[in-house]
Scaffold this motif. Structure first.
Motif, mmCIF file in Angstrom:
data_model
loop_
_atom_site.group_PDB
_atom_site.id
_atom_site.type_symbol
_atom_site.label_atom_id
_atom_site.label_comp_id
_atom_site.label_asym_id
_atom_site.label_seq_id
_atom_site.Cartn_x
_atom_site.Cartn_y
_atom_site.Cartn_z
ATOM 1 N N ARG A 117 -11.625 21.438 -13.084
ATOM 2 C CA ARG A 117 -11.461 22.895 -13.103
ATOM 3 C C ARG A 117 -10.556 23.376 -14.234
ATOM 4 O O ARG A 117 -10.184 24.537 -14.277
ATOM 5 N N ALA A 118 -10.213 22.493 -15.149
ATOM 6 C CA ALA A 118 -9.342 22.873 -16.267
ATOM 7 C C ALA A 118 -10.035 23.933 -17.122
ATOM 8 O O ALA A 118 -11.239 23.891 -17.339
ATOM 9 N N ARG A 119 -9.247 24.894 -17.579
ATOM 10 C CA ARG A 119 -9.755 25.949 -18.460
ATOM 11 C C ARG A 119 -9.143 25.744 -19.836
ATOM 12 O O ARG A 119 -8.021 25.274 -19.961
ATOM 13 N N TRP A 120 -9.869 26.145 -20.861
ATOM 14 C CA TRP A 120 -9.371 25.942 -22.217
ATOM 15 C C TRP A 120 -9.706 27.139 -23.091
ATOM 16 O O TRP A 120 -10.614 27.908 -22.791
ATOM 17 N N GLN A 121 -8.947 27.292 -24.163
ATOM 18 C CA GLN A 121 -9.164 28.331 -25.166
ATOM 19 C C GLN A 121 -8.731 27.789 -26.514
ATOM 20 O O GLN A 121 -7.826 26.965 -26.599
ATOM 21 N N ILE A 122 -9.373 28.294 -27.563
ATOM 22 C CA ILE A 122 -8.960 27.991 -28.923
ATOM 23 C C ILE A 122 -8.413 29.280 -29.502
ATOM 24 O O ILE A 122 -9.084 30.312 -29.501
ATOM 25 N N HIS A 123 -7.183 29.240 -29.969
ATOM 26 C CA HIS A 123 -6.516 30.424 -30.503
ATOM 27 C C HIS A 123 -6.340 30.289 -32.009
ATOM 28 O O HIS A 123 -5.947 29.226 -32.489
ATOM 29 N N ALA A 124 -6.589 31.368 -32.730
ATOM 30 C CA ALA A 124 -6.288 31.393 -34.163
ATOM 31 C C ALA A 124 -4.793 31.632 -34.320
ATOM 32 O O ALA A 124 -4.231 32.527 -33.692
ATOM 33 N N LEU A 125 -4.149 30.816 -35.122
ATOM 34 C CA LEU A 125 -2.726 30.987 -35.391
ATOM 35 C C LEU A 125 -2.565 31.868 -36.625
ATOM 36 O O LEU A 125 -3.237 31.675 -37.627
ATOM 37 N N GLU A 126 -1.694 32.841 -36.522
ATOM 38 C CA GLU A 126 -1.441 33.740 -37.642
ATOM 39 C C GLU A 126 0.022 33.650 -38.024
ATOM 40 O O GLU A 126 0.886 33.490 -37.168
ATOM 41 N N PRO A 177 3.674 34.975 -39.027
ATOM 42 C CA PRO A 177 4.406 36.191 -38.654
ATOM 43 C C PRO A 177 4.328 37.268 -39.738
ATOM 44 O O PRO A 177 4.224 38.447 -39.431
ATOM 45 N N GLN A 178 4.332 36.857 -41.003
ATOM 46 C CA GLN A 178 4.245 37.836 -42.083
ATOM 47 C C GLN A 178 2.925 38.594 -42.024
ATOM 48 O O GLN A 178 2.877 39.801 -42.237
ATOM 49 N N HIS A 179 1.851 37.900 -41.705
ATOM 50 C CA HIS A 179 0.540 38.541 -41.607
ATOM 51 C C HIS A 179 0.503 39.536 -40.442
ATOM 52 O O HIS A 179 0.016 40.646 -40.575
ATOM 53 N N VAL A 180 1.046 39.134 -39.297
ATOM 54 C CA VAL A 180 1.035 39.998 -38.107
ATOM 55 C C VAL A 180 1.898 41.235 -38.342
ATOM 56 O O VAL A 180 1.481 42.368 -38.073
ATOM 57 N N PHE A 181 3.120 41.046 -38.868
ATOM 58 C CA PHE A 181 4.008 42.182 -39.087
ATOM 59 C C PHE A 181 3.500 43.074 -40.212
ATOM 60 O O PHE A 181 3.682 44.276 -40.176
ATOM 61 N N GLY A 182 2.871 42.496 -41.208
ATOM 62 C CA GLY A 182 2.303 43.294 -42.290
ATOM 63 C C GLY A 182 1.203 44.203 -41.779
ATOM 64 O O GLY A 182 1.097 45.361 -42.176
ATOM 65 N N ARG A 183 0.391 43.717 -40.865
ATOM 66 C CA ARG A 183 -0.668 44.518 -40.254
ATOM 67 C C ARG A 183 -0.080 45.649 -39.421
ATOM 68 O O ARG A 183 -0.589 46.758 -39.421
#
Length: 60
Positions: free
Chosen positions: A38-47, A49-55
């Motif tokens: 019953r394990a659940r999984w996800q693949i996350h894109a890593l961004e 911090p400069q990219h996130v704060f710039g946006r």
């Protein structure tokens, strides 16, 4: 970069980083053998911090 997150009950495991989602998915089969059915999984894109704060600044 990508991070694989697997949750099995109260256990959460983060694995990576991977250069592509395909590499994370290829590793997923090996990793899921260690967890329950019953394990659940996800693949996350890593961004960066400069990219996130710039946006955020562009949206303001």
């Amino acid at each position: 970069m990508y991070l694989l997150t697997i949750r099995d009950g109260l256990v959460t495991r983060h694995v990576g980083p991977y250069a592509s989602p395909k590499q994370a998915a290829d590793d997923l089969d090996r990793l899921l053998r260690q967890f329950g059915e019953r394990a659940r999984w996800q693949i996350h894109a890593l961004e960066s911090p400069q990219h996130v704060f710039g946006r955020a600044q562009l949206a303001a």
